[in-house]
Each structure stands twice: as structure tokens, then as C-alpha cells.
Scaffold this active site. Structure first.
Site, PDB file in Angstrom:
ATOM      1  N   GLU A  90       0.785  -1.229   0.000  1.00  0.00           N
ATOM      2  CA  GLU A  90       0.000   0.000   0.000  1.00  0.00           C
ATOM      3  C   GLU A  90       0.823   1.289   0.000  1.00  0.00           C
ATOM      4  OE1 GLU A  90      -3.337   0.038  -0.254  1.00  0.00           O
ATOM      5  OE2 GLU A  90      -3.349  -2.151  -0.349  1.00  0.00           O
ATOM      6  N   SER A 488     -41.994 -35.615  41.740  1.00  0.00           N
ATOM      7  CA  SER A 488     -41.498 -35.995  43.067  1.00  0.00           C
ATOM      8  C   SER A 488     -40.109 -35.460  43.378  1.00  0.00           C
ATOM      9  CB  SER A 488     -41.508 -37.524  43.207  1.00  0.00           C
ATOM     10  OG  SER A 488     -42.838 -38.008  43.183  1.00  0.00           O
TER      11      SER A 488
END
Length: 829
Positions: A90, A488
Site C-alpha cells: 500500500e 417428586s
């Protein structure tokens, strides 16, 4: 000559005027474009959106959440190879220019002129600083005005910030494709490795992406991606940043990308990760979750999670297969390329080693199947076609659910499968536990579902969570979101509230028929699971051991439902419990998570625990903003090192929900449930285990919650739309074996530690049937019972003659009691 001098003077004057006019014009343009430039000073306080990462207890990555998949990496942590690669691609003069590279612009223009018409890619002239200005402050539109403003802002940025800071902003902000922002995230997404492990070729490929990440897709545009990567390698070599040998090696390196999915990264941890995501969202909001860069350390134990997932899934499949074969998922036309057609069918991704397949041909002894081919990174269907055989051994379980052959074991594969059937299959295992090469077993997705939670009872840390058979199939978390009747398994809450208020495990209650007038003319007659069978006078220990409903209802009458409701609220099982006796049998609705949390308080001696999936949360700067463990550690800070000071002490200020002696009594009673009651299958674990089963009305839900001294597991099995699991379905046959298989794995390398007996408890030998103190040489069965101080039975105390009670012969006594509720209230007389 004089005329020539005068003409030259005119030219000079004109030139000077034109120069001044040009300077003035340029100054005017600069002033015009500069007056509304963005405020670049905000870069100093820049906090980019950073992904939140969730980790298991051992640090393994569990999940990532982000709108922009980014990890912020300081420039000091970026390898020189990576920064050089991006500068080569770049802006090779980045550390030399002042924001605008005039040399680079001239070079780019010259090259463009030289290559005009050659279709070669023109070389860019924007510097990294200009790209920072554009990415942060401008749109992507191409215009002269934007370029001028971009250049002006770039020069200002250069004067305000160091080169390293500008490069750091650039490398962390840029989009690099596949949802990755910044080099740290891109390195993980493309190569599943940190930036410091990137090769020259990998760094060059990432550096090639900023200009056009879509056009350089590693699968869709592979050749173009290789070409651009090699261009960056050449620039690295040209600038002297790598050696010739490194460049030659890098060019030859294939571009192999391992795309890391943006989902749970720990196998079987999908439900857990999603629950953590919801928690973070509720605590901090969407912005903090997806942009805040949080680091979340969870409580998940990966080994235990896999054990829980494996045993729970196996239990659901075993129950489902026992109901028979419901048929293929769908039907396909296999006359053409069956692989491409099958690839379009949605398959579940989290049920490995199951694989989707299509039946290609069948015979009596086998069926040839073709497996669903994988999709490559670009979405194309892989060319490879894998096949296998399902033999008669792989379909023996697949009994017909209707018709003349209902319930019969198949005698031919062709009676179960036909060409075009879409199914699931996994490797057929031999008797020694090894996969039979090339042979597979038919599978079907279970209709029944359920959930499991595993918890550390001392801290409330959730070690594992299974919210269903497949997260890919249903994201509904049945461990936390499904409210079911616990049956239960709620009874220990009832019994512990009685034990905490003067009762002992040896107290006798009548197990016999009971009628409850509900005030509207209706009479409720609660019955035991074995309808019509009663034991007569029974100790509370034996009543819990055999899960006797009539005893539980009478006990609830004795102590009152308001008291039970208070204890249920203390334990966190219910927010509010109506004062109706039926709720003592677990008819209210709650979650597996709540029930496991309640049982954790039994296991830890009655201390309150708050369930948590999160140990610690840190913000993007590493500051701890949440910690689950709120205990004070006195003496933990030792800045000067160890100097024979006293050991650190943990100060636990948590509420005592249940008396520690009561907690031990109910634990001991639930050990009896395992040793000889409804959960006797758990004895196979071979370690001290306490727990309770729960089978709701019509067997719509089958529960088991159990624990060792340091581990609690709870689960239920049931259909999402509740319906009976079968006339003979019981928790002891379906839920308990799942818990047993899990506990066998989880406790395999743990010593057999007995439950801790708190100070003050007296262990006294009593008659197992009557609860009376056993005398010397007593020939009847005896047990060690736990009593609080002052509650032990006297030496000569006997409430019933044990000789009149035969535990092997359940009895139906006369109508011992007809209990009446005050009409219209539910309060007791």
C-alpha cells in the site's frame, strides 16, 4: 537587446503575477476545503467496535459475537513482517512522507502512462495516512473534492499523531473480507492462527486484501488471489524486507484457507454459549455485547460438557429408538447427481458423528448409501462422493410403528429403507467398541427432548448444560427456558421444611388412602405410583425412599403449605407457591436450572448459591467489571511474598437457607433413595450419591436430580408439547440411567468421598422399618440415622410393633384419615 530585456521583464512580471495568483488560488482552495474538514482529534480517543469473546473455564474459545469481527492489536504486538507486507502493498514510503507521497504519485502516473492500454492494474497513489482519513471520515465515493479533502486531512493527521499510531489505526480498522476487520481478526478467520505465526505467504495475502477483498476471495477467485499475493511478495523482496529464498518459498506455498466459523468453538457448547450471550445482552445491552470487546471467562468445563452432551443425547436416542422407526426424513430423486441434490438438503451440523445420507439401492441384507458432500469455502459442492453400507445389524432396532409388522424386529433392510430415502447414519460399532469399516447404523432424530444441568454445589458454577438434542435443530434452551412439572423431585423441599421444623427422618406418617374435599363438590384422592398399594405407618425416610404420595400430602397438611411455599421460595424453585396440597407433589412448573440450584444447597450444607455461567468479565482494557465469587479473601494479598504469615481465609457471608444438620438429614434420606429406592440404578456409579426421581402425571416428564459431595446433576426427559411417554414410563428406567452414565464418566477418577457430617449430628442405629432405636442383638434390619441434638428416640420408645409390619407385603389399611380442607380456601382446619 534592450527590447529583449524589456520583454523578459514583462514575462517575469507576468509570471510572478500568475504565480502569486496561483498561490492565492491554491490558498483559497485549501482554505475552502479546510474549513469544513472533520475533527481528526477524535482519533486520539478512538474505540473501534471490537468483538466480544467468550471462553471456557480453561481458556478455550467458546464463542465470538460482533457486528464487525475485530480484535484490536497494539502496533507493538504486530510483527515486522506484517507491517512490511502492508507497506509493500500500500505505501512503501510510509515512514518517509508527510501524509502525501508526491514521489509515489509521480511514479504511479508514469507507470499508468507507460501501461496505458495494456490492461495492467494501475498502481495506487493513496498513502496509508490518506486511507486512514478516508476510512474514518469520508465515504467511498470517487470525486476530486473528496481526494483533496482526504489529502488535506492526511497532512493534519501526520502532524498530530506518530507514524506508529497511524499505522496501528490502519491495521486495526481496515476490512479484509469474510467479515474480518483488522489484521488480528483476519489472521484468525483466514488461517486460524495469531499474527505472530503468519508465514511470509500468509502475511502477503492479508496485505493484498485491502484494495478488493471480495475480488481476491481465496476460493471464488483463487488464481487472482495468488497473483496479487505474489505481487506483494515481489514488493517485499524488492524493498529488501525478505530474502530471495524466502520469496521463492512463499510464491510456491499454496493458498490454503481454514475459515473459522463465527459460532461456538467448543463441541457441544452451543446452548451454553447462547445462554451466556443472553446474559451479557441483559447486563450490558446490545452495543456492549457486539462492539465492547468484552472478554468473558465462563464456568464451562469442556470435559464435563462433552460427557453431559454424550450421555443426554444417547438417553434421548435410546428412548426414541425403543418406540420404533418413523420413516425417512424426505425422498430424493437419485437418477442424476445425487450428491449435488443432497447437498441442498438442510442437515444438522452439531450431531457428529451422525451424517446425512441418501439410500442409493437396497437388498434384504444391506442398503448402499451416499453421504452428503461438503461445501467448499466458496459455496461449491465438493466433487468427492463417499458411500457406505447399512447392513441388517444397522436396522435391527427399526421396528415398525404401525401395520401388520408393528413391534417386530426387521428381517430385511429393504423392509425399512428404499432408494431415495434421506436418512442419518453413523459408524456401526462392533462388540469391542470399534467401528466396522465401511458399515453404518441407521439413525433417526428423536422426537423426545429434555435438558441437563451440571453444577458445582459450593459455588453455583454451571459446569455443563445441555438444552436439547441439537442446537442447530432448536435453539430453545430447555434447561433454562422450559418450565415443567418437577414431580417428586420437589418432595425433598417438603421433607426438608419438616425436618427444619422439628421432624426427624424416623417420624412415622400413615401411608393410606386419603380424600381431600376441594370445596366445589369435587374430591381429590392422591394415590401412590403403585395405585391401590399402601404401606401403612411409614417413616419419613421410607416414604421419601419409595416416593409415597399419600405420606407427602399428609406431611404437607401437618406443617402447612405456607411453610412449604416459603422454603420453595428460599430455594429458588418457585417465586410464589399457591397454598394447594397438590403442589407438594410437584405439580407447579419450574426449570432444571432452578431444581439443580436447590439441590446444590442440600449438597453444600444449606448455603445459598446463585447459579452462574460466568466467572469473570473484563472490558477491552483488561479491567474486571464483573466477578461471580463475592467471597472475601483475607490474607490473599502478599505483596512482599511468603513470610510465614497465617494462611489466607475465605469469608463466606452467604445466607444459610437451610440448617446444615437438616441439609445432611435430607441428603442421608436421599442416599436411601439411591441405595434401595426409586433411583437404585445409580448404585452402579460406585460412589456416594444422593438424589430423587420424579415421574409426573401420565408420565409426561421423567426427572432425576442427584449429587455427590461435590457435583450436582439434574435432567428431565419429555416432549416439547407434553404428552405421555408411555404407560410404563418411569424416571427410574429412563432419566436415572442417563444420570448414572454421566456420573460414571464424571466421577471415574474421583475418590469415593462420603457426604460431610456437620457438627452436632448424632448417628444412631435404628430399626429400618419403624425408626425406633435398635437394641443390642436386634435381629431386624437396622440403619444409621441422623438426628439433631435432643431429637434421638429414647431407648425404650416404640410407636408401632415392627413385628406387625412386613415391608415385603404392601398393605391397604382401612380409611385411616379423611382430611377436609376449608371449602373455597385451601387453608387447613
Amino acid at each position: 537587446m534592450r527590447l529583449l530585456v524589456r520583454f523578459s521583464g514583462y514575462l517575469f512580471a507576468a509570471g510572478t503575477v500568475m504565480f502569486l495568483v496561483g498561490v492565492a488560488a491554491a490558498a483559497g482552495l485549501i482554505w475552502h476545503f479546510s474549513k469544513d474538514l472533520p475533527d481528526y482529534s477524535q482519533l486520539q480517543a478512538y474505540e473501534p467496535p471490537v468483538m466480544t469473546r467468550i471462553h471456557a473455564a480453561d481458556g478455550a474459545l467458546l464463542g465470538e459475537y460482533a457486528k464487525e469481527r475485530r480484535l484490536y492489536l497494539p502496533i507493538q504486538a504486530v510483527p515486522k513482517l506484517v507491517t512490511n507486507a502492508f507497506m509493500a502493498a500500500e505505501d512503501k514510503n510510509f515512514y518517509e512522507h508527510g501524509g502525501i507521497d508526491f514521489t509515489g504519485m509521480a511514479r504511479a502516473a508514469l507507470l499508468y502512462a507507460q501501461n496505458f492500454g495494456s490492461n495492467r492494474r494501475p498502481q495506487g497513489a493513496s498513502t496509508i495516512t490518506q486511507q486512514v482519513a478516508k476510512n474514518f471520515f469520508f465515504s467511498s465515493e470517487v470525486s476530486f473534492v473528496r481526494k483533496v479533502k482526504e489529502a488535506l486531512l492526511a497532512m493534519r493527521i501526520e502532524r498530530a499523531y506518530s507514524k506508529d499510531k497511524i499505522l496501528e489505526l490502519y491495521l486495526n480498522h481496515i476490512y479484509l473480507g469474510l467479515g474480518a476487520y483488522g489484521i488480528a481478526a483476519a489472521s484468525l478467520v483466514y488461517f486460524d492462527k495469531p499474527v505472530n505465526e503468519l508465514t511470509v505467504a500468509e502475511a502477503a495475502y492479508l496485505a493484498a486484501l485491502p484494495k478488493a477483498p471480495t475480488l481476491l476471495h481465496p476460493a471464488k477467485n483463487h488464481d487472482r488471489a495468488i497473483e496479487r499475493r505474489n505481487y506483494v511478495i515481489d514488493r517485499l523482496l524488492e524493498n529488501g524486507w525478505i530474502k530471495q529464498a524466502d520469496a521463492d518459498k512463499a510464491r510456491k506455498e499454496p493458498l490454503v484457507v481454514t475459515n473459522r466459523a463465527n459460532a461456538a468453538h467448543v463441541f457441544a457448547g452451543e446452548y451454553f454459549a447462547e445462554e451466556v450471550r443472553r446474559d451479557i445482552l441483559e447486563r450490558y445491552g446490545e452495543k456492549k455485547l457486539y462492539e465492547g470487546g468484552l472478554s468473558v471467562r465462563t464456568t464451562l468445563d469442556r470435559k464435563i460438557q462433552v460427557m453431559a452432551r454424550k450421555t443426554m443425547a444417547a438417553g434421548l436416542v435410546n428412548y426414541d429408538e425403543a418406540q420404533g422407526w418413523r420413516g425417512a426424513i424426505s425422498k430424493l430423486d437419485i437418477s442424476g447427481d445425487w450428491g449435488a441434490t443432497l447437498a441442498d438438503v438442510k442437515s444438522l451440523s452439531d450431531i457428529s458423528p451422525w451424517r446425512m445420507a441418501v439410500v442409493l439401492e437396497t437388498s434384504d441384507q444391506s442398503a448402499r448409501i451416499g453421504f452428503q458432500p461438503a461445501r467448499e469455502l466458496g459455496g461449491a459442492v465438493a466433487k468427492e462422493r463417499q458411500t457406505g453400507l447399512i447392513t441388517i445389524d444397522g436396522v435391527r432396532w427399526a421396528k415398525a410403528t404401525a401395520g401388520p409388522a408393528k413391534g417386530r424386529t426387521p428381517t430385511a433392510v429393504s423392509r425399512v429403507l428404499s432408494p431415495g430415502d434421506v436418512i442419518y447414519a453413523d459408524p456401526l460399532m462392533s462388540k469391542d467398541g470399534k467401528a466396522v469399516e465401511g458399515q453404518y447404523r441407521l439413525r433417526q432424530l428423536p422426537e423426545v427432548s429434555g435438558a441437563m444441568v451440571v453444577m458445582d454445589p459450593w459455588t453455583g458454577r454451571v459446569l455443563a448444560m445441555v438444552g436439547g438434542f441439537s442446537f442447530d435443530q432448536s435453539q430453545f434452551n430447555r434447561a433454562t427456558q422450559a418450565y415443567r412439572q418437577p414431580g417428586s423431585t420437589f418432595k425433598p423441599i417438603v421433607y426438608s421444611s419438616a425436618l427444619d421444623n422439628g421432624y426427624t427422618p424416623s417420624v412415622m406418617e400413615v401411608d393410606g388412602p386419603i380424600e381431600i374435599d376441594q370445596g366445589n363438590g369435587a374430591v381429590w384422592r392422591p394415590e401412590n405410583f403403585s395405585v391401590g398399594k399402601y404401606y401403612g405407618p411409614t417413616t419419613l425416610r421410607n416414604a421419601l425412599k419409595h416416593s409415597l404420595n399419600s405420606v407427602t400430602v399428609r406431611l404437607a397438611q401437618d406443617i402447612g403449605m405456607p411453610l412449604i411455599g416459603d422454603y420453595a421460595k428460599r430455594f429458588g424453585v418457585y417465586d410464589e407457591l399457591p397454598n394447594y396440597l397438590s403442589y407438594a407433589l410437584g405439580t407447579g412448573e419450574t426449570t432444571v436450572m432452578r431444581m439443580v440450584t436447590a439441590y446444590s444447597m442440600f449438597a453444600n450444607g444449606g448455603r445459598r448459591v446463585k447459579p452462574t455461567l460466568i466467572d469473570r468479565i473484563q472490558d477491552r482494557y483488561g479491567h474486571t467489571i464483573f466477578k461471580h465469587d463475592a467471597r472475601e479473601c483475607r490474607g490473599c494479598d502478599a505483596p512482599d511474598g511468603w513470610k510465614n504469615q497465617p494462611e489466607p481465609q475465605l469469608v463466606d457471608r452467604r445466607e444459610q437457607v437451610l440448617d446444615s444438620m437438616t441439609a445432611y438429614q435430607i441428603t442421608s434420606m436421599m442416599e436411601g433413595v439411591v441405595q434401595g429406592g426409586t433411583a437404585s440404578v445409580m448404585r452402579d456409579v460406585g460412589k456416594p450419591i444422593a438424589g430423587k426421581t420424579g415421574t409426573t402425571n401420565d408420565a409426561k416428564d421423567l426427572w432425576f436430580i442427584g449429587f455427590s459431595p461435590d457435583l450436582v446433576v439434574g435432567l428431565y426427559v419429555g416432549y416439547d408439547k407434553p404428552r405421555s411417554l408411555g404407560r410404563d414410563a418411569q424416571a427410574g428406567r429412563t432419566a436415572v440411567p442417563i444420570a448414572r452414565d454421566f456420573m460414571k464418566l464424571a466421577l471415574a477418577d474421583k475418590p469415593a468421598i462420603p457426604f460431610r457430617v456437620p457438627a452436632g449430628i448424632k448417628l444412631i442405629r435404628v430399626d429400618a422399618m419403624t425408626g425406633t432405636r435398635a437394641g443390642p442383638g436386634d435381629g431386624r434390619a437396622t440403619i444409621l440415622e441422623a438426628f439433631k441434638p435432643g431429637t434421638a428416640p429414647p431407648d425404650d420408645y416404640s410407636m408401632f410393633d415392627a413385628d406387625d409390619i412386613d415391608p415385603r407385603q404392601p398393605m391397604m389399611p382401612p380409611d385411616y384419615d379423611r382430611t377436609i380442607l376449608r371449602p373455597g380456601t385451601g387453608g387447613l382446619y
